[in-house]
Scaffold this motif. Structure first.
Motif, short mmCIF file in Angstrom:
data_model
loop_
_atom_site.label_atom_id
_atom_site.label_comp_id
_atom_site.label_asym_id
_atom_site.label_seq_id
_atom_site.Cartn_x
_atom_site.Cartn_y
_atom_site.Cartn_z
N ILE A 1 19.96 79.89 54.23
CA ILE A 1 20.95 80.91 54.55
C ILE A 1 20.54 82.19 53.84
N GLU A 2 20.30 83.24 54.61
CA GLU A 2 19.94 84.53 54.00
C GLU A 2 21.18 85.07 53.30
N GLN B 1 22.87 84.80 57.59
CA GLN B 1 22.25 84.30 58.82
C GLN B 1 21.47 83.02 58.53
N VAL B 2 21.44 82.15 59.53
CA VAL B 2 20.71 80.88 59.43
C VAL B 2 19.24 81.14 59.73
N LEU B 3 18.37 80.68 58.82
CA LEU B 3 16.92 80.80 59.00
C LEU B 3 16.32 79.41 59.12
N LEU B 4 15.32 79.28 60.00
CA LEU B 4 14.68 77.99 60.21
C LEU B 4 13.21 78.06 59.81
N SER B 5 12.67 76.92 59.34
CA SER B 5 11.24 76.85 59.04
C SER B 5 10.45 76.93 60.35
N PRO B 6 9.17 77.34 60.31
CA PRO B 6 8.36 77.43 61.54
C PRO B 6 8.34 76.11 62.31
N GLU B 7 8.37 74.97 61.60
CA GLU B 7 8.34 73.68 62.29
C GLU B 7 9.60 73.48 63.12
N PRO C 1 9.56 77.26 50.71
CA PRO C 1 8.18 77.75 50.62
C PRO C 1 7.72 78.56 51.82
N TRP C 2 8.38 78.41 52.95
CA TRP C 2 7.96 79.12 54.17
C TRP C 2 8.54 80.52 54.25
N ILE C 3 9.42 80.89 53.32
CA ILE C 3 9.95 82.26 53.27
C ILE C 3 9.11 83.06 52.29
N THR C 4 8.44 84.07 52.76
CA THR C 4 7.56 84.89 51.90
C THR C 4 8.05 86.31 51.76
#
Length: 404
Positions: A337-338, A343-349, A386-389
């Motif tokens: 959650i940002e 807002q809902v954020l999802l990993s690339p997978e 880890p996927w949020i940079t």
């Protein structure tokens, strides 16, 4: 329940730390009382050593056997019983103005072994260094004298037995001689048999007479089986060691008991606390998942935003109630959650799956501002993914949250 056992344990430990402190204090108190009941360790210890007497080649075999017998001890109790009889202890105790019980209780013996270099160690503890030295010296001298007395008594017993056997052998020889003298037959075999009996009886008599002579000689040779190898030396002991050890054991016992109590509380109270916390979350979020809108109560699970933080069941701001699959993905850092926009954020997978439709949704929050999710906790979870940079600056909580 996303609260793993270790955080649950730490949570209970933090919550009941007063109980831990109380149990450790109680353990110290009990240890202190027990330590005061223990008799203090004497301050000084006098240590000397005894060794077996060395014999010359000229001593008789009887003397050698008796002296060697006096050097064989299987355990300290046997040694004390033989060499430190009540009358011996009484004499030493009278000499140092102590009771026999005190002398026995403070006496320590170590049998000959590789550890003691083959010596018999005599140790005596006392709070007075001069008395410790005097008592140890008196005990060692008494043991040497008692050993000689025991050897003399053993030799006396051997002599008495030999004299009995000597009288019996003389009677048997006389009987054999009479049988030979009174035989008037012509049977040479019978006469030869009687003559052989006389010879055997004579030889046995001679052997016993030799043993009596040797035992009589041994009476003049008899000495103690032991000798003083090293005179006693006095050293200080660690008098407070037992007291400190008992205190430490009491503290350790209190700590172990408190750890066990916290373990029980973590296993018992946390599930109850979880149920109450879940009920509060369901009420605040109106029985719906704030991401998917799922309103099946059995499908909803609790998420603690900061699992290591001490949380009451009423602290709704530290939790979310999510659909079970969303809860697991949130815990696995696949959904975030940002904190600035909620807002809902999802990993690339997940972006390539059926969950992609959840991306960009805004978290539904309770109407009560106090029950709305803590932004710091959301931000900490967000930054652990880890996927949020590309981190965006965290916005301060505003009244706009009510309109989300």
């Amino acid at each position: 329940m996303n609260l793993s056992f270790l955080p649950r344990y730490l949570h209970s430990f933090n919550r009941y730390k007063w109980l831990v402190l109380a149990l450790i204090t109680a353990g110290l108190g009990i240890g202190g009382v027990m330590a005061l009941q223990i008799e203090p360790v004497p301050k000084y210890i006098a240590t000397g050593s005894l060794r077996g007497n060395e014999l010359t080649d000229s001593v008789s075999e009887t003397t050698r056997q008796i002296i060697n017998q006096g050097q064989q001890f299987s355990q300290p109790e046997e040694l004390v019983g033989l060499l430190l009889a009540d009358n011996v202890i009484q004499a030493v105790a009278n000499n140092v103005n102590l009771s026999p019980v005190e002398v026995r209780d403070r006496l320590l013996l170590k049998l000959p072994s590789p550890e003691t270099s083959g010596s018999l160690l005599v140790m005596y503890q006392d709070n007075n260094s001069e008395r410790a030295l005097q008592t140890a010296s008196g005990l060692m001298e008494a043991m040497v004298q008692q050993s000689q007395l025991i050897n003399t008594a053993r030799l006396k017993g051997v002599v008495e037995q030999l004299n009995l056997r000597l009288a019996q052998a003389r009677q048997e020889l006389q009987g054999a001689q009479q049988n030979l003298e009174q035989y008037y037959g012509v049977d040479e075999a019978k006469r030869s048999q009687l003559q052989q009996q006389v010879t055997l009886k004579q030889e046995r008599l001679t052997q016993i007479q030799t043993a009596v002579t040797e035992a009589t000689t041994a009476q003049g040779e008899m000495i103690s089986s032991l000798r003083i190898a090293e005179s006693p030396q006095v050293a200080e002991t660690k008098a407070n060691q037992r007291f400190i050890t008992t205190l430490a054991l009491g503290a350790i016992a209190g700590l172990c008991l408190s750890a066990l109590v916290i373990l029980v509380l973590a296993l018992v109270t946390n599930p109850l606390h979880y149920k109450a916390f879940r009920r509060q979350l369901l009420a605040a979020y109106k029985g719906r998942c704030p991401i998917t809108g799922c309103d099946v109560e059995a499908a909803l699970e609790v998420v603690r935003l900061d699992p290591n933080r001490l949380t009451r069941s009423s602290d709704i701001w530290n939790g979310l109630i999510l659909r079970a699959d969303i809860q697991r993905l949130f815990a696995a850092k696949q959904i975030a959650i940002e904190p600035g926009t909620l807002q809902v954020l999802l990993s690339p997978e997940l972006g390539k799956t059926n969950y992609a439709k959840l991306a960009g949704r805004r978290l539904s929050v309770p109407e009560e501002e106090a029950d709305q999710p803590n932004l710091d906790a959301l931000d900490a979870h967000y930054r652990q993914c880890p996927w949020i940079t590309d981190f965006t600056p965290k916005l301060e909580e505003t009244n706009d949250l009510k309109s989300v």
